[in-house]
Design a protein around this motif. Structure first.
Motif, short mmCIF file in Angstrom:
data_model
loop_
_atom_site.label_atom_id
_atom_site.label_comp_id
_atom_site.label_asym_id
_atom_site.label_seq_id
_atom_site.Cartn_x
_atom_site.Cartn_y
_atom_site.Cartn_z
N ARG A 641 -2.52 0.14 -1.06
CA ARG A 641 -2.09 -1.22 -1.26
C ARG A 641 -1.69 -1.89 0.05
O ARG A 641 -1.73 -1.54 0.97
CB ARG A 641 -0.79 -0.97 -2.11
N THR A 642 -1.36 -3.16 -0.17
CA THR A 642 -0.96 -3.91 0.91
C THR A 642 0.59 -4.04 1.18
O THR A 642 1.45 -4.01 0.19
CB THR A 642 -1.39 -5.39 0.67
N ALA A 643 1.09 -3.74 2.46
CA ALA A 643 2.41 -3.94 2.69
C ALA A 643 2.73 -4.84 3.68
O ALA A 643 1.93 -5.22 4.57
CB ALA A 643 2.65 -2.26 3.51
N LYS A 644 4.05 -5.20 3.41
CA LYS A 644 4.36 -6.33 4.40
C LYS A 644 5.65 -5.83 5.14
O LYS A 644 6.63 -5.47 4.66
CB LYS A 644 5.10 -7.62 3.51
N LEU A 645 5.14 -5.72 6.43
CA LEU A 645 5.92 -4.91 7.37
C LEU A 645 6.74 -5.72 8.44
O LEU A 645 5.85 -6.80 8.96
CB LEU A 645 5.27 -3.71 8.12
#
Length: 859
Positions: A641-645
């Motif tokens: 999935r897409t992570a916002k880091l």
């Protein structure tokens, strides 16, 4: 016709004096032709292999490489469900289809756990035996595998490792270790260049390679009668859609050849580059040969001019002699090149890369190229001496004179040489002060070219000065004999300069590469000391992943303070400026990695990048995308999935280890990537408890004994490995440069031999007034010594200058330490002096045997 007859007569009258020049042409042409034949033969071998082993159409899982055997970061190849096979069989024009499983990431060992992998770097292929393999291979003994406890081996691997029917082997993959016994040996119907192949039955291969049945890596499709491969591909694609790769036999062969061809092209052009250096050195030999022959025949040429020969006829006569030399040397060189190619094939056979002489490929362009190069280079090299011969006046026949000299031409030459040298020095300075490596490399190339040509052009001027210095330092101790040797070397500075320049070229390249290689090792070692805090590095030498069982074995090893896992994931990033990158890599590791690899930062602390929901980016990426501390980056993990880091650190680009890396913790990544898609470790770092380094090292070796695919290295091992790798590369380059140095030695021999002939009467007179044979031979040896040392000083000085400049460019990439390999430099200098003495043996011996009265009577 008269010019041709005269040229033929002169050529064969002086064939002994032409011999060494012909050998130089032969060696240079032979190297070129040998390279072309060898690489063409390798291309032919691989072409035949790829064409023979490809089915009419191949269906592969998405994500496979050109060879269809890419292994993902999980250690397993991309696969497709067995239902694909049924859909392919139902397509129009399909005569038969068969699913197979194949992997190049396996390690195969014998009962003693010794690897059975090729030593030439070729792949180890483990797969399921199928009808397509049976079409291209013959079972020479035993039977094909028929159960989980059987494996078949290719004949070359069985022969090399002395495997017999019934021997036990272990196949190690990311799934685990599978043991089986050799049930058969199979040989390719075409040449196998060097891969090691192990065949299991299809069901066992699925279990061993992927860990489950009902999947395939490839489907081999055979066309029905009358159906072309292109049509079959369209039909299969229509049945499957674009979910999978569908390629014809030609497309598969071309893709495989492309991957191999890129390596072959690099090797081909590198070897041709060294052949070019040998040609360049040979030019000096040819120029010297014809210059001295023209000087010795001044009276003869003068008589020809006196009886009516024109300048053009004299000029043409010398060029025809050069043409004959070029043709003879080139023809012999073409033959020598074919022999060299066969020799290289035999040598590669000793290194487990099997090339059959049945595939020997001699394209018509190879002899044509060799002949054209040899003839053109020889004629061009002889042009200046020929032009000089045309200037001989009829009056030269009435006096004892050498070739005409032109003081004005010498002044112009010196001026041009100094201008070129100055331009080269300025280019090198521009390279050394460049802000970017790619900009500086262009200046470096110009600097090398201009300084090399400049030194060649001002060689006579340098010879006049340096030989006097060398004479005072080396020759004066030998008394009158030493002074005569010095004056002989100074008698014709142009000849001495050209002879020394031939040796200079090869030695300059040796010195430059030695400096670069030593600086790379010293800088990398320094970076390792400063950056790597872990005591041990565990990895697979061919870049494969470390499986979970091995990691567990490392973690259970006594004496370790900590173990750090390190994974690499593919992802695309969307930055605050709204742009989405292409595929990038994110390096996921345990938080201890910040201590194990001390990467410098330009903002923030690297340890903070391992906090939950955090990451780091490198300096160049941050500048290009406007990323700052606290910026949020969307990371789209492949297969997850897409992570916002949040960016907590920005690492410096001025590093060598992990340059351009983006870091995050394994715990952070695991929240967005499913466990079954989480990559295995790329490497594992371990640190011993204080004072237990040696004990922990032995314990780690013992713990990983059951995992022979992995290597445990401490920092000393790693440094030695790096040194050995660069050393092997340099030794290979030195071996290729040896040809240019051999040609240069021939040049020294030829110069001395012709100078002895030129000074026959003078030698006779010296012998008549009391010079002994021993003193005469010593004089010639000392003359040769000073010429060789002169060339060595120029070459080593120039090469060290190039190397120091190249190091400035390496410093921009983080390799900051300049190291001059003085043992190598001193060894090369001493070797050059020996070469000078060796080159003088035959000319000195011949001079000593001259009859005094006959020598005095020589015209």
């Amino acid at each position: 016709m008269t010019v041709l007859k005269t040229s033929m007569r002169n050529f064969f009258a002086h064939k002994g004096r032409m011999a060494l020049s012909a050998v130089a042409v032969l060696l240079s042409v032979g190297f070129v032709c040998g390279t072309l034949v060898f690489t063409d033969t390798m291309n032919t071998t691989f072409d035949k292999l790829f064409q023979a082993t490809a089915s009419d159409v191949t269906v592969s899982a998405q994500g496979s490489s050109d060879s269809g055997r890419t292994v993902s970061r999980t250690g397993k190849p991309p696969v497709m469900p067995a239902s694909v096979l049924d859909r392919v069989r139902a397509a129009r024009g399909v005569a038969s289809a068969e699913g197979t499983v194949l992997s190049t990431s396996a390690t195969v060992v014998d009962a003693a756990k010794d690897k059975l992998s090729p030593s030439n770097g070729g792949p180890t292929i483990v797969g399921g035996w199928n009808r397509n393999d049976a079409r291209t291979m013959d079972i020479t003994s035993g039977t094909a595998p028929r159960g989980p406890d059987q494996v078949m081996v290719d004949a070359d691997t069985a022969g090399k490792h002395h495997l017999r029917l019934g021997d036990e082997i272990g196949v190690i993959t990311a799934v685990g270790t599978h043991h089986a016994r050799v049930s058969g040996v199979a040989a390719f119907r075409v040449t196998n260049p060097g891969a090691a192949l192990f065949y299991l039955d299809t069901r066992t291969a699925q279990q061993v390679i992927v860990g489950r049945t009902g999947v395939y890596t490839d489907v081999n499709v055979t066309a029905a009668k009358g159906v072309t491969d292109a049509r079959l591909k369209k039909n299969v694609t229509a049945a499957l859609g674009h979910t999978y790769q569908v390629r014809t036999a030609k497309e598969v062969a071309d893709a495989n050849q492309k991957s191999v061809g890129s390596f072959l092209k690099v090797m081909k052009y590198a070897m041709l580059g060294f052949a070019g250096v040998a040609f360049l050195v040979g030019i000096f030999l040819i120029i010297n040969t014809f210059s001295m022959l023209v000087a010795q025949r001044t009276r003869e040429i003068g008589l020809m001019r006196a009886i009516g020969s024109s300048r053009k006829q004299v000029n043409r006569s010398v060029l025809v002699e050069a043409l004959l030399l070029g043709v003879i040397g080139s023809v012999l060189g073409v033959g020598a090149g074919i022999g060299l190619a066969v020799g290289l094939m035999k040598l590669m056979g000793q290194m487990d890369m099997h090339l059959s002489t049945d595939d020997l490929t001699v394209a018509w362009t190879t002899p044509a190229t060799g002949l054209l190069l040899g003839v053109v280079v020889t004629v061009l090299a002889a042009y200046l001496p020929a032009r000089r011969a045309g200037k001989v006046s009829p009056m030269a026949a009435l006096r004892d004179a050498g070739a005409p000299t032109d003081a004005r031409a010498g002044t112009v030459r010196a001026g041009i040489g100094l201008l070129l040298t100055a331009a080269g020095a300025w280019s090198l300075y521009a390279a050394a002060t460049a802000g970017r490596a790619w900009t500086g490399s262009g200046w470096l190339g110009l600097g090398v070219l201009f300084t090399l040509i400049g030194f060649v052009v001002i060689g006579p001027m340098l010879a006049a000065g340096l030989v006097r210095v060398l004479g005072a330092a080396l020759l004066r101790v030998f008394g009158p004999v030493g002074r005569m040797a010095e004056r002989n070397a100074l008698r014709n500075p142009r000849r001495t300069g050209a002879t020394g320049a031939a040796l200079m070229i090869g030695l300059a390249l040796v010195a430059c590469l030695s400096v670069v290689g030593s600086s790379m090792v010293a800088s990398a070692t320094d970076q390792l000391d400063k950056t790597v805090g872990a005591d041990f590095i565990i990895e697979e030498d061919h870049g494969q992943v470390v499986d979970a069982q091995a990691v567990d074995a490392v973690k259970r090893t006594p004496g370790l303070a900590r173990v750090t896992e390190y994974k690499v994931l593919d992802a695309s990033l969307t930055t605050p400026d709204g742009r989405t990158t292409g595929k990038e890599t994110v390096n996921a590791a345990d938080p201890a990695y910040a201590r194990d690899v001390r990467t410098r930062t330009v903002a923030g602390r690297l340890a903070d990048a391992y906090a939950p929901g955090s990451m780091s980016v490198f300096e160049g990426f941050a500048k290009d995308h406007g990323v700052r501390l606290g910026s949020t980056v969307a990371v789209h993990f492949e297969g997850g999935r897409t992570a916002k880091l949040t960016v907590r650190a920005i690492t410096s680009d001025d590093v060598v280890i992990d340059k351009g890396a983006m870091y995050a913790s394994i715990a952070t990544v695991a929240r967005y990537v499913p466990a079954d898609r989480m990559p295995l470790d790329q490497l594992v770092l371990a640190t011993a408890k204080d004072g237990q380094e040696k004990t922990a090292y032995r314990a780690l070796k013992s713990a990983l004994h059951e995992f022979p695919q992995y290597t445990v290295r401490d920092q000393t091992d790693y440094k030695q490995e790096l040194k050995d790798q660069i050393g092997q590369l340099l030794n290979m380059i030195y071996g290729l440069l040896a040809l240019a140095i051999i040609v240069a030695v021939l040049g020294v021999v030829n110069t001395l031999a012709l100078s002895v002939v030129e000074r026959t009467r003078e030698i006779g007179l010296m012998r008549a007034i009391g010079l002994s044979r021993r003193q005469l031979r010593r004089m010639i040896r000392l003359e040769s010594l000073v010429i060789a040392v002169f060339g060595a000083l120029l070459g080593l000085g120039l090469g060290m200058g190039w190397g120091a400049t190249a190091h400035r460019l390496l410093a921009l990439e983080g390799l900051t330490i300049l190291e001059i390999p003085w043992p190598t430099i001193i060894g090369v200098f001493a070797g050059s002096a020996f070469v000078g003495l060796f080159a003088a043996l035959v000319p000195a011996f011949r001079a000593g045997r001259l009859n005094v009265l006959n020598a005095i009577a020589t015209e």
